[in-house]
Design an enzyme around this catalytic site. Structure first.
Site, mmCIF file in Angstrom:
data_model
loop_
_atom_site.group_PDB
_atom_site.id
_atom_site.type_symbol
_atom_site.label_atom_id
_atom_site.label_comp_id
_atom_site.label_asym_id
_atom_site.label_seq_id
_atom_site.Cartn_x
_atom_site.Cartn_y
_atom_site.Cartn_z
ATOM 1 N N ASP A 32 -7.539 11.406 -48.800
ATOM 2 C CA ASP A 32 -8.563 11.838 -47.465
ATOM 3 C C ASP A 32 -10.119 11.659 -48.270
ATOM 4 O O ASP A 32 -10.147 11.867 -49.374
ATOM 5 C CB ASP A 32 -8.417 12.855 -47.070
ATOM 6 C CG ASP A 32 -8.880 12.868 -45.413
ATOM 7 O OD1 ASP A 32 -10.027 12.545 -45.200
ATOM 8 O OD2 ASP A 32 -7.902 13.097 -44.495
ATOM 9 N N THR A 147 -1.761 3.139 -31.809
ATOM 10 C CA THR A 147 -1.965 4.249 -30.769
ATOM 11 C C THR A 147 -1.413 3.397 -29.431
ATOM 12 O O THR A 147 -1.504 2.148 -29.279
ATOM 13 C CB THR A 147 -3.414 4.277 -30.364
ATOM 14 O OG1 THR A 147 -3.719 4.848 -29.114
ATOM 15 C CG2 THR A 147 -4.251 3.152 -30.413
ATOM 16 N N SER A 182 -11.444 0.952 -25.471
ATOM 17 C CA SER A 182 -12.651 1.691 -25.810
ATOM 18 C C SER A 182 -12.691 0.850 -27.426
ATOM 19 O O SER A 182 -11.847 0.187 -27.982
ATOM 20 C CB SER A 182 -12.434 3.114 -26.281
ATOM 21 O OG SER A 182 -11.501 3.187 -27.269
ATOM 22 N N TYR A 184 -12.674 2.500 -30.211
ATOM 23 C CA TYR A 184 -11.891 2.906 -31.228
ATOM 24 C C TYR A 184 -10.409 2.323 -30.798
ATOM 25 O O TYR A 184 -9.822 1.839 -31.737
ATOM 26 C CB TYR A 184 -11.626 4.443 -30.887
ATOM 27 C CG TYR A 184 -10.156 4.910 -31.447
ATOM 28 C CD1 TYR A 184 -9.820 4.876 -32.823
ATOM 29 C CD2 TYR A 184 -9.241 5.557 -30.658
ATOM 30 C CE1 TYR A 184 -8.643 5.184 -33.267
ATOM 31 C CE2 TYR A 184 -8.143 5.772 -30.984
ATOM 32 C CZ TYR A 184 -7.753 5.578 -32.311
ATOM 33 O OH TYR A 184 -6.565 5.860 -32.576
ATOM 34 N N HIS A 185 -10.115 2.358 -29.593
ATOM 35 C CA HIS A 185 -8.704 1.622 -29.447
ATOM 36 C C HIS A 185 -8.636 0.195 -29.707
ATOM 37 O O HIS A 185 -7.665 -0.343 -30.161
ATOM 38 C CB HIS A 185 -8.329 1.806 -27.965
ATOM 39 C CG HIS A 185 -7.888 3.296 -27.521
ATOM 40 N ND1 HIS A 185 -8.811 4.114 -26.908
ATOM 41 C CD2 HIS A 185 -6.857 4.088 -27.799
ATOM 42 C CE1 HIS A 185 -8.433 5.562 -26.759
ATOM 43 N NE2 HIS A 185 -7.296 5.539 -27.210
ATOM 44 N N LYS A 188 -7.791 -0.292 -33.235
ATOM 45 C CA LYS A 188 -6.119 -0.251 -33.536
ATOM 46 C C LYS A 188 -5.580 -1.533 -33.095
ATOM 47 O O LYS A 188 -4.605 -1.898 -33.726
ATOM 48 C CB LYS A 188 -5.779 1.012 -32.930
ATOM 49 C CG LYS A 188 -5.947 2.433 -33.619
ATOM 50 C CD LYS A 188 -5.652 2.150 -35.038
ATOM 51 C CE LYS A 188 -5.961 3.448 -36.188
ATOM 52 N NZ LYS A 188 -5.187 3.425 -37.335
ATOM 53 N N ARG A 244 -8.553 20.471 -25.054
ATOM 54 C CA ARG A 244 -9.865 20.684 -24.405
ATOM 55 C C ARG A 244 -9.688 21.614 -23.162
ATOM 56 O O ARG A 244 -10.141 22.592 -22.869
ATOM 57 C CB ARG A 244 -10.504 19.454 -23.989
ATOM 58 C CG ARG A 244 -12.110 19.794 -23.631
ATOM 59 C CD ARG A 244 -12.929 18.622 -23.771
ATOM 60 N NE ARG A 244 -12.606 17.740 -22.679
ATOM 61 C CZ ARG A 244 -12.107 16.517 -22.519
ATOM 62 N NH1 ARG A 244 -11.564 16.000 -23.841
ATOM 63 N NH2 ARG A 244 -12.012 15.651 -21.385
ATOM 64 N N THR A 256 -12.093 20.977 -16.264
ATOM 65 C CA THR A 256 -12.908 19.934 -15.623
ATOM 66 C C THR A 256 -12.292 18.622 -15.812
ATOM 67 O O THR A 256 -11.881 18.106 -16.844
ATOM 68 C CB THR A 256 -14.234 19.892 -16.686
ATOM 69 O OG1 THR A 256 -15.003 21.134 -16.514
ATOM 70 C CG2 THR A 256 -15.230 18.875 -15.792
ATOM 71 N N TYR A 258 -12.132 14.741 -14.997
ATOM 72 C CA TYR A 258 -12.824 13.447 -14.491
ATOM 73 C C TYR A 258 -12.243 12.696 -13.354
ATOM 74 O O TYR A 258 -11.187 12.386 -13.584
ATOM 75 C CB TYR A 258 -13.044 12.474 -15.936
ATOM 76 C CG TYR A 258 -13.716 13.190 -16.953
ATOM 77 C CD1 TYR A 258 -14.655 14.054 -16.775
ATOM 78 C CD2 TYR A 258 -13.197 12.714 -18.328
ATOM 79 C CE1 TYR A 258 -15.043 14.766 -17.956
ATOM 80 C CE2 TYR A 258 -13.709 13.232 -19.561
ATOM 81 C CZ TYR A 258 -14.775 14.351 -19.370
ATOM 82 O OH TYR A 258 -15.151 14.985 -20.560
ATOM 83 N N ARG A 329 -15.666 7.374 -17.545
ATOM 84 C CA ARG A 329 -15.070 6.341 -18.261
ATOM 85 C C ARG A 329 -14.599 5.379 -17.072
ATOM 86 O O ARG A 329 -14.458 5.790 -15.951
ATOM 87 C CB ARG A 329 -13.645 6.727 -19.159
ATOM 88 C CG ARG A 329 -14.186 7.937 -19.954
ATOM 89 C CD ARG A 329 -12.638 8.657 -20.356
ATOM 90 N NE ARG A 329 -13.169 9.820 -21.253
ATOM 91 C CZ ARG A 329 -12.124 10.495 -21.922
ATOM 92 N NH1 ARG A 329 -11.074 10.500 -21.456
ATOM 93 N NH2 ARG A 329 -12.427 11.209 -22.953
#
Length: 382
Positions: A32, A147, A182, A184-185, A188, A244, A256, A258, A329
């Site tokens: 790492d 993912t 996204s 990030y996705h 992958k 979260r 919360t 979305y 999003r």
């Protein structure tokens, strides 16, 4: 020898401990560069559960009999370093779980979108080329956690990696196309293409475990001692929704959601994610094949998660309000995802998985002592 990348991370560290006990006669080496610690600090948050420095983690693990663990600090975007590690240790299995894993972080601005894709995709390519150029094509099994986010949100049941297509001129079974939502996705999805290509070009043996949203506070091994704990992120950028929501409830902050929050997403408890990865290290795959399995056990919506967190809070004498805010999003807020996971369950998690209720109840109990941390950093929730 088993090589674990991302060994300091939320999944990687518990995996190191699980592997040590599952394979006591085999050396387990973790790699790492401590990126996750830096990135969370940069956005002004912390791990709610304190995490020890790596030297103390390793020392404590050895005190509990996990003496076959070693750690190397290295950046796997450096190809020379990757080759040095592979030539020296010649692993029979590589569990590649290292990544910049946060979609919101990758959307902050262009430099972080670039960092996410360059970091994730370069590590994958370096490992693939390293396996080839170090002469490990026929001896090393590469397992990467990509993912389930590469699939997008189609209006049909998502298969495990491959889809049968019929056209006017014929039919074929092909890799499911990258439909990530996204940066990030999409990194992958790029990795998936690289894994598929390398297996076809060079005959590499590769297993792609498409990891769902992972939630939870730890595993049997991380609970042995505070120095063995894994990180718990709860901020907007690195904190996944179940984690979260628990943090918000414990801070006395509204849970919360979305938008409508009715869209179902695939999930898996941390214990099950780590257990199945350890099983993958013992798996005998067909040689020179690229296989895909959906590493998920639960389908749930944010609304269902919020209700489950409310129920878990009431068991601890806590009341929680649920609020809806405009969704930042672009997504279908009512999509009812369906996903196959029969291959994953058969090969890697045949036992009964952790249920959503069981997992959330355990999280709330485990996190109760850290309520002050959540209150101190509640401006990081949104």
């Amino acid at each position: 020898m088993i090589l674990v990348t991302g060994a300091d991370g939320y999944i990687g560290w518990p995996l190191m401990l699980k592997l040590s006990r599952a394979f006591p006669e085999e050396r387990i080496i973790g790699v790492d560069h401590f990126g996750r610690r830096r990135w969370v600090e940069e956005i002004g948050s912390v791990s709610a559960i304190p995490i020890a420095p790596m030297d103390r983690r390793m020392k404590t693990a050895k005190e509990f009999g996990m003496c076959n663990l070693s750690f190397i600090e290295a950046d796997l975007t450096n190809y020379q370093k990757v080759c040095q590690i592979l030539k020296t240790f010649r692993p029979r299995v590589i569990l590649h779980v290292a990544a910049q894993p946060a979609a919101p972080f990758s959307h902050l601005h262009a430099p972080l979108a670039n960092l996410t894709q360059e970091n994730n995709n370069r590590m994958c390519r370096n490992l693939l080329w390293g396996i080839k150029e170090c002469g490990l094509e026929h001896t090393t099994h590469l397992i990467e956690t990509t993912t389930t986010g590469v699939y997008g949100s189609p209006n049909f049941t998502i298969p495990e990696g491959f889809i049968h297509v019929e056209t006017d001129s014929g039919s074929d079974t092909i890799p499911y196309p990258g439909m990530a939502t996204s940066w990030y996705h999409m990194s992958k999805a790029n990795d998936v293409n690289s894994l598929y290509l390398a297996s076809r070009l060079w005959g590499l043996t590769i297993t792609d475990l498409r990891t769902a949203i992972v939630f939870g506070t730890g595993t049997k091994e991380t609970r042995l001692h505070p120095d063995l704990a894994t990180r718990f992120d709860f901020d907007f950028y690195f904190g996944v929704v179940p984690n979260r929501f628990c943090a918000q409830m414990l801070a006395g902050h509204p849970i919360t959601i979305y938008g409508k929050g009715e869209q179902k997403k695939p999930m898996i408890a941390l214990e099950d994610a780590v257990q199945s990865l350890a099983k993958a290290a013992a798996y005998s795959p067909p040689k020179q094949k690229f296989q895909v399995f959906n590493q998920m056990t639960i389908l749930a919506s944010p609304k269902q998660l919020a209700e489950q967190v409310q129920r878990a809070g009431r068991k601890q004498g806590l009341q929680a309000e649920v609020t809806h805010i405009p969704n930042p999003r672009k997504e279908n807020e009512t999509h009812q995802m369906k996903m196959k996971n029969e291959g994953f369950r058969r090969h890697f998690l045949p036992e009964e998985p952790v249920s959503l209720e069981e997992g959330i109840d355990r999280m709330v109990r485990d996190l109760f002592p850290y309520r002050s941390v959540f209150k101190q950093y509640e401006d990081r929730f949104l």
